[in-house]
Design an enzyme around this catalytic site. Structure first.
Site, mmCIF file in Angstrom:
data_model
loop_
_atom_site.group_PDB
_atom_site.id
_atom_site.type_symbol
_atom_site.label_atom_id
_atom_site.label_comp_id
_atom_site.label_asym_id
_atom_site.label_seq_id
_atom_site.Cartn_x
_atom_site.Cartn_y
_atom_site.Cartn_z
ATOM 1 N N HIS A 1 0.706 -1.118 -0.035
ATOM 2 C CA HIS A 1 0.184 0.116 0.044
ATOM 3 C C HIS A 1 1.122 1.076 -0.076
ATOM 4 C CE1 HIS A 1 -2.789 2.926 1.735
ATOM 5 N NE2 HIS A 1 -3.767 2.035 1.477
ATOM 6 N N LYS B 1 -10.482 -0.721 10.492
ATOM 7 C CA LYS B 1 -10.865 -1.874 9.547
ATOM 8 C C LYS B 1 -10.920 -3.027 10.576
ATOM 9 C CE LYS B 1 -7.387 -0.237 6.312
ATOM 10 N NZ LYS B 1 -8.012 0.391 5.017
ATOM 11 N N ASP C 1 3.072 -4.550 8.161
ATOM 12 C CA ASP C 1 1.824 -3.465 7.869
ATOM 13 C C ASP C 1 0.644 -4.707 7.996
ATOM 14 O OD1 ASP C 1 -0.434 -2.700 6.985
ATOM 15 O OD2 ASP C 1 0.563 -1.837 5.194
ATOM 16 N N CYS D 1 -4.689 2.477 -3.705
ATOM 17 C CA CYS D 1 -3.566 2.922 -3.197
ATOM 18 C C CYS D 1 -2.314 2.179 -3.360
ATOM 19 C CB CYS D 1 -3.805 3.165 -1.598
ATOM 20 S SG CYS D 1 -4.706 4.628 -1.247
ATOM 21 N N GLN E 1 -4.514 -5.194 6.904
ATOM 22 C CA GLN E 1 -5.380 -5.939 6.405
ATOM 23 C C GLN E 1 -5.704 -7.219 6.979
ATOM 24 O OE1 GLN E 1 -7.833 -5.193 4.322
ATOM 25 N NE2 GLN E 1 -7.160 -3.283 3.683
HETATM 26 N N1 PMP Z 1 -1.689 -0.712 4.669
HETATM 27 C C1 PMP Z 1 -2.694 -1.526 3.926
HETATM 28 C C2 PMP Z 1 -2.356 -2.704 3.566
HETATM 29 C C3 PMP Z 1 -4.018 -0.859 3.799
HETATM 30 O O1 PMP Z 1 -5.063 -1.693 3.529
HETATM 31 C C4 PMP Z 1 -4.107 0.250 4.348
HETATM 32 C C5 PMP Z 1 -5.708 0.988 4.259
HETATM 33 N N2 PMP Z 1 -6.483 0.792 3.067
HETATM 34 C C6 PMP Z 1 -3.310 1.037 4.963
HETATM 35 C C7 PMP Z 1 -2.115 0.537 5.056
HETATM 36 C C8 PMP Z 1 -3.538 2.205 5.328
HETATM 37 O O2 PMP Z 1 -4.324 2.385 6.650
HETATM 38 P P1 PMP Z 1 -5.062 3.847 7.122
HETATM 39 O O3 PMP Z 1 -5.382 4.516 6.239
HETATM 40 O O4 PMP Z 1 -6.031 3.167 8.187
HETATM 41 O O5 PMP Z 1 -3.993 4.439 7.863
#
Ligand code: PMP
Length: 400
Positions: free
Chosen positions: A117, A220, A194, A358, A197
């Site tokens: 991401h 999430k 990270d 993203c 997910q």
């Molecule tokens: N890493 C991953 C794999 C994600 O899916 C996301 C959210 N789409 C993020 C980081 C960022 O998370 P947040 O927007 O809640 O900070």
């Protein structure tokens, strides 16, 4: 399964019962979490840690109980290693900045993967630019599985940290993080995971994984937006400088010199999101009451069912077919732009996400501009997947 716990699901969108398949972007909130937030503001709202009055002490107590709940949820050795942040993005920025300023030097390398991401790319790019270090990227194969040969080749004595997702938000791939951590540790390199997910789908045990850092977002995992966690081993956190300066993170301040507070407060400058932290605790208790294994089983069945249905539709190609996946299914439709498809699918009451999610480098590698992504939570049903399939046929009928 427990669908009635989520009041938002009980509504019509565009004249159809809402089908919410955007859980990878954010999950819905159960009534207990909404209630916990309201109760906090109704009865104990107060600033924490510095107050002698009853409400401040009560709020502090609830806040620290929440920290312990999270500690046990991820099996962290100590509550001092659980740092509250605004979410995964802030957690990663904290590590990239604080670890990077201390341990990254010219010509050092940071190893990530092609399926990250943007939140696990850009903060590392920024610190690498500053430190004249290099961002090195391990590839994934045509199924969306991390290429472990490539990873091993790129892991070198120059690698000062590995930063990798537990689960890809676009492909659904579950990465072999335990193996990655073992390989990195064999040469003394720390690993940041990270887990944005992963935490709501898989049992996470940071001691069993032996990861050095683990980041995730509350929103999430059925908790409020704006609250997240950065777990870090104390040995690293003690060696890293504070990320932000301000109240709470200090021991003593004079104009000449400031000394810093102990963990976890050293990394928690300013007034935290107390109500949201309590909401996160409530969400974790909620997950525990159902059982993460039951959640995983239910979601896995939904994934299998959706995969069977979608792979039989002419003109639909599933993007991400790794052997180990969570309940994320990305797909493209022949000659139909993902945005147009998303628009029509929404008109049929189904909320899916479209675009690059993203993860622009994944799109570039696959030479596509975006996908349509359906991501399931345990409260979704097979009937809802049937509704998505009908919406896909309708889209084909209207746009092909
Ligand atoms: N890493 C991953 C794999 C994600 O899916 C996301 C959210 N789409 C993020 C980081 C960022 O998370 P947040 O927007 O809640 O900070």
């Amino acid at each position: 399964m427990n669908r009635n716990d989520f009041p938002i699901l009980d509504q019509q969108i565009n004249g159809q019962p809402l089908v919410y398949f955007d859980n990878a972007a954010t999950t819905q909130k159960p009534e207990v979490v909404i209630q916990a937030l309201a109760d906090y503001y109704r009865s104990i709202n107060s600033n924490i840690h510095r107050g002698v009055h009853y409400l401040s002490q009560k709020a502090t107590q609830e806040f620290e109980i929440a920290r312990q709940t999270i500690q046990h949820f991820i099996n962290a050795p100590s509550h001092q290693e659980v740092i509250f942040t605004r979410g995964t993005t802030e957690s990663i920025n904290l590590i990239a900045s604080s670890f990077g300023h201390t341990f990254l030097h010219e010509n050092d390398e940071v190893l990530i993967s092609e399926m990250e991401h943007h939140a696990n790319i850009v903060p590392w790019q920024m610190i690498c630019d500053e430190k004249k270090a290099k961002l090195v990227v391990a590839a994934f194969d045509e199924t969306g599985t991390l290429d472990m040969n490539d990873f091993q080749q790129k892991l070198s004595p120059k690698t000062k940290i590995v930063a990798i997702s537990h689960v890809s938000n676009t492909l659904g791939t579950i990465n072999p993080i335990k193996q990655i951590i073992e390989l990195a540790h064999a040469q003394g390199t720390p690993v940041m995971i990270d887990g944005a997910q992963a935490v709501s789908h898989l049992k996470v045990d940071v001691q069993d994984l032996d990861c050095d850092f683990y980041c995730f977002s509350g929103h999430k995992m059925y908790a409020p937006m704006g609250i997240g966690v950065m777990y870090g081993k104390a040995q690293w956190l003690n060696a890293m400088p504070p990320y932000q300066g301000g109240g709470e993170m200090i021991k003593n301040v004079t104009f000449e010199k400031t000394t810093y507070n102990e963990l976890p407060f050293k990394f928690e400058a300013g007034t935290p999101a107390v109500g949201d932290v309590i909401g996160l605790k409530t969400a974790i208790n909620y997950i525990n009451s159902i059982g993460i294994e039951n959640i995983a089983q239910c979601e896995n069945e939904l994934l299998q069912y959706a995969t069977q249905q979608l792979q039989n539709i002419d003109g639909v190609t599933i993007i991400g077919t790794a052997e180990h996946k969570t309940s994320i299914i990305s797909f493209i439709m022949k000659d139909i732009h993902h945005y147009d498809a998303g628009f029509i699918i929404d008109k049929m009451g189904v909320a899916v996400r479209t675009g690059h999610h993203c993860t622009q480098p994944i799109m570039d590698k696959l030479k596509i501009t975006g996908t349509i992504r359906a991501s399931f939570a345990f409260y979704n049903t097979r009937e809802e997947i049937d509704q998505l399939v009908r919406a896909i046929f309708k889209t084909k009928e209207m746009l092909s």
